[in-house]
Design a protein around this motif. Structure first.
Motif, PDB file in Angstrom:
ATOM      1  N   ALA A  94      10.610  -5.228  -2.684  1.00  0.00           N
ATOM      2  CA  ALA A  94       9.820  -6.465  -2.616  1.00  0.00           C
ATOM      3  C   ALA A  94       8.328  -6.183  -2.510  1.00  0.00           C
ATOM      4  O   ALA A  94       7.516  -6.872  -3.138  1.00  0.00           O
ATOM      5  CB  ALA A  94      10.287  -7.318  -1.436  1.00  0.00           C
ATOM      6  N   SER A  95       7.930  -5.192  -1.738  1.00  0.00           N
ATOM      7  CA  SER A  95       6.506  -4.888  -1.578  1.00  0.00           C
ATOM      8  C   SER A  95       5.905  -4.382  -2.892  1.00  0.00           C
ATOM      9  O   SER A  95       4.768  -4.740  -3.244  1.00  0.00           O
ATOM     10  CB  SER A  95       6.307  -3.850  -0.473  1.00  0.00           C
ATOM     11  OG  SER A  95       7.033  -2.661  -0.755  1.00  0.00           O
ATOM     12  N   LYS A  96       6.656  -3.572  -3.645  1.00  0.00           N
ATOM     13  CA  LYS A  96       6.142  -3.079  -4.931  1.00  0.00           C
ATOM     14  C   LYS A  96       6.053  -4.198  -5.952  1.00  0.00           C
ATOM     15  O   LYS A  96       5.084  -4.304  -6.711  1.00  0.00           O
ATOM     16  CB  LYS A  96       7.041  -1.968  -5.474  1.00  0.00           C
ATOM     17  CG  LYS A  96       6.881  -0.615  -4.815  1.00  0.00           C
ATOM     18  CD  LYS A  96       7.539  -0.560  -3.474  1.00  0.00           C
ATOM     19  CE  LYS A  96       7.473   0.816  -2.840  1.00  0.00           C
ATOM     20  NZ  LYS A  96       8.035   0.840  -1.474  1.00  0.00           N
ATOM     21  N   ILE A  97       7.059  -5.070  -5.971  1.00  0.00           N
ATOM     22  CA  ILE A  97       7.051  -6.191  -6.913  1.00  0.00           C
ATOM     23  C   ILE A  97       5.901  -7.135  -6.599  1.00  0.00           C
ATOM     24  O   ILE A  97       5.211  -7.635  -7.506  1.00  0.00           O
ATOM     25  CB  ILE A  97       8.406  -6.920  -6.868  1.00  0.00           C
ATOM     26  CG1 ILE A  97       9.510  -5.997  -7.394  1.00  0.00           C
ATOM     27  CG2 ILE A  97       8.366  -8.210  -7.665  1.00  0.00           C
ATOM     28  CD1 ILE A  97      10.911  -6.542  -7.194  1.00  0.00           C
ATOM     29  N   ALA A  98       5.659  -7.397  -5.320  1.00  0.00           N
ATOM     30  CA  ALA A  98       4.548  -8.262  -4.937  1.00  0.00           C
ATOM     31  C   ALA A  98       3.212  -7.652  -5.349  1.00  0.00           C
ATOM     32  O   ALA A  98       2.307  -8.364  -5.803  1.00  0.00           O
ATOM     33  CB  ALA A  98       4.584  -8.504  -3.430  1.00  0.00           C
ATOM     34  N   PRO A 143      -0.663  -1.403   2.268  1.00  0.00           N
ATOM     35  CA  PRO A 143      -0.259  -1.425   3.684  1.00  0.00           C
ATOM     36  C   PRO A 143       0.081  -2.818   4.194  1.00  0.00           C
ATOM     37  O   PRO A 143       1.049  -2.999   4.943  1.00  0.00           O
ATOM     38  CB  PRO A 143      -1.479  -0.841   4.404  1.00  0.00           C
ATOM     39  CG  PRO A 143      -2.169  -0.019   3.387  1.00  0.00           C
ATOM     40  CD  PRO A 143      -1.969  -0.747   2.093  1.00  0.00           C
ATOM     41  N   LEU A 144      -0.711  -3.808   3.781  1.00  0.00           N
ATOM     42  CA  LEU A 144      -0.437  -5.181   4.195  1.00  0.00           C
ATOM     43  C   LEU A 144       0.894  -5.675   3.635  1.00  0.00           C
ATOM     44  O   LEU A 144       1.682  -6.334   4.331  1.00  0.00           O
ATOM     45  CB  LEU A 144      -1.577  -6.100   3.739  1.00  0.00           C
ATOM     46  CG  LEU A 144      -1.423  -7.582   4.060  1.00  0.00           C
ATOM     47  CD1 LEU A 144      -1.372  -7.804   5.572  1.00  0.00           C
ATOM     48  CD2 LEU A 144      -2.569  -8.373   3.443  1.00  0.00           C
ATOM     49  N   LEU A 145       1.177  -5.336   2.372  1.00  0.00           N
ATOM     50  CA  LEU A 145       2.436  -5.760   1.753  1.00  0.00           C
ATOM     51  C   LEU A 145       3.633  -5.040   2.377  1.00  0.00           C
ATOM     52  O   LEU A 145       4.722  -5.616   2.470  1.00  0.00           O
ATOM     53  CB  LEU A 145       2.386  -5.499   0.244  1.00  0.00           C
ATOM     54  CG  LEU A 145       1.344  -6.323  -0.532  1.00  0.00           C
ATOM     55  CD1 LEU A 145       1.313  -5.896  -1.991  1.00  0.00           C
ATOM     56  CD2 LEU A 145       1.666  -7.807  -0.421  1.00  0.00           C
TER      57      LEU A 145
END
Length: 304
Positions: free
Chosen positions: A174-178, A163-165
């Protein structure tokens, strides 16, 4: 016991000595001795290379026996009526659906998206993990500064950061890669530090006595000394990256193997769901085999 018997008369030393014996009663000039010595050595080396290649072929075959055996037992149990094929489809049913999805191009698209996210996040997380782990082993202030952060952040379930990402990077890739990068970083840095910290003191002392610079110590002593445990951490991190990515693809995305599994569950397409699960297993098997081959090349001194 332990390998094929070798006739002592066929060893390179014995054959070379036979090649140097004088030729009695021979008409004409005798053959030069040096080429015979090289030919004999080449023949013996070639025979040992063939034995080694056959051993590796047997190991690769043995590596495939367990998953193939599992598939056979699975199929036989369902064919004998043990289990409900509506909820647990047989491998033959999964294979048929697999072919259909592959033929339509849908499966290749989801696999490509997942591999893109895994590879990019894996590189972003693994490279800093190796560097930080080596620095922690070389410099005590770095270890004192970083160690409490790792101790506090490592136990946090990485999927809880999703959720934060999503707030920080949005609903795109980008959120999945991070998330993958964060999940990969911790097992890599811990294994790298453990491997580098356990290098025998004599190697450090010898390098210092010969006036090795910090760069040489970092690249020649610490890195290669920790390489076996670095690869162990990389293999663990690869499995973790698939786990957290597939879990993150259950929500906030319309592509990837995780989305394929979750969407098929919502539509009660159990065979499609198992196609996604089996695909993850196949990717894990292939990646593990590739890592083993890379490890053999990168660490030739490591015992099997």
């Amino acid at each position: 016991m332990g390998g094929p018997a070798v006739d002592p008369c066929t060893t390179p030393t014995r054959l070379a000595s036979l090649a140097t014996l004088p030729t009695r009663g021979r008409v004409g000039p005798s053959l030069p001795l040096a080429p015979i010595h090289f030919i004999v050595n080449g023949m013996v080396k070639e025979s040992f290379m063939k034995i080694e290649m056959s051993t590796k072929a047997r190991e690769r075959l043995l590596y495939l026996i367990s998953p193939i055996g599992l598939i056979i037992i699975w199929q036989v149990l369902l064919m004998t009526g043990i289990g409900d094929r509506r909820f647990i489809p047989a491998p033959s049913d999964i294979a048929q659906r697999f072919v259909k999805l592959a033929g339509s191009g849908q499966l290749e698209w989801h696999v490509a998206v997942t591999l893109y996210r895994v590879v990019l996040g894996y590189i972003i997380g693994a490279v800093p993990g190796v560097v930080v782990g080596l620095l922690m082993a070389m410099f005590r202030p770095v270890r004192i500064f970083v160690d409490p952060l790792i101790a506090a952040l490592f136990p946090i379930p990485k999927i809880a950061l999703m959720p934060l990402l999503l707030l920080a990077f949005g609903f795109g890739d980008a959120s999945k890669i991070a998330l993958v990068a964060i999940a990969v970083f911790f097992p890599v840095v811990v294994n790298t530090y453990v491997g580098a910290a356990n290098i025998e003191t004599i190697y450090w002392d010898v390098a210092k006595n010969y006036g090795a610079s910090q760069t040489v110590m970092f690249t020649r002593i610490v890195f290669f000394g920790a390489l076996p445990t670095i690869f162990a951490g990389l293999r663990i991190a690869l499995a973790v990256s698939f786990i957290v990515l597939v879990a993150s693809e259950f929500v906030a995305t319309k592509s990837g193997i995780g989305y394929l599994i979750w969407n098929s569950w919502e539509l009660l397409q159990v065979d499609v769901m198992f196609v996604g699960i089996v695909t993850i297993g196949i990717l894990g098997l292939i990646s593990s085999a590739l890592f083993q081959e890379i490890e053999r090349k990168a660490i030739p001194w490591k015992t099997e």
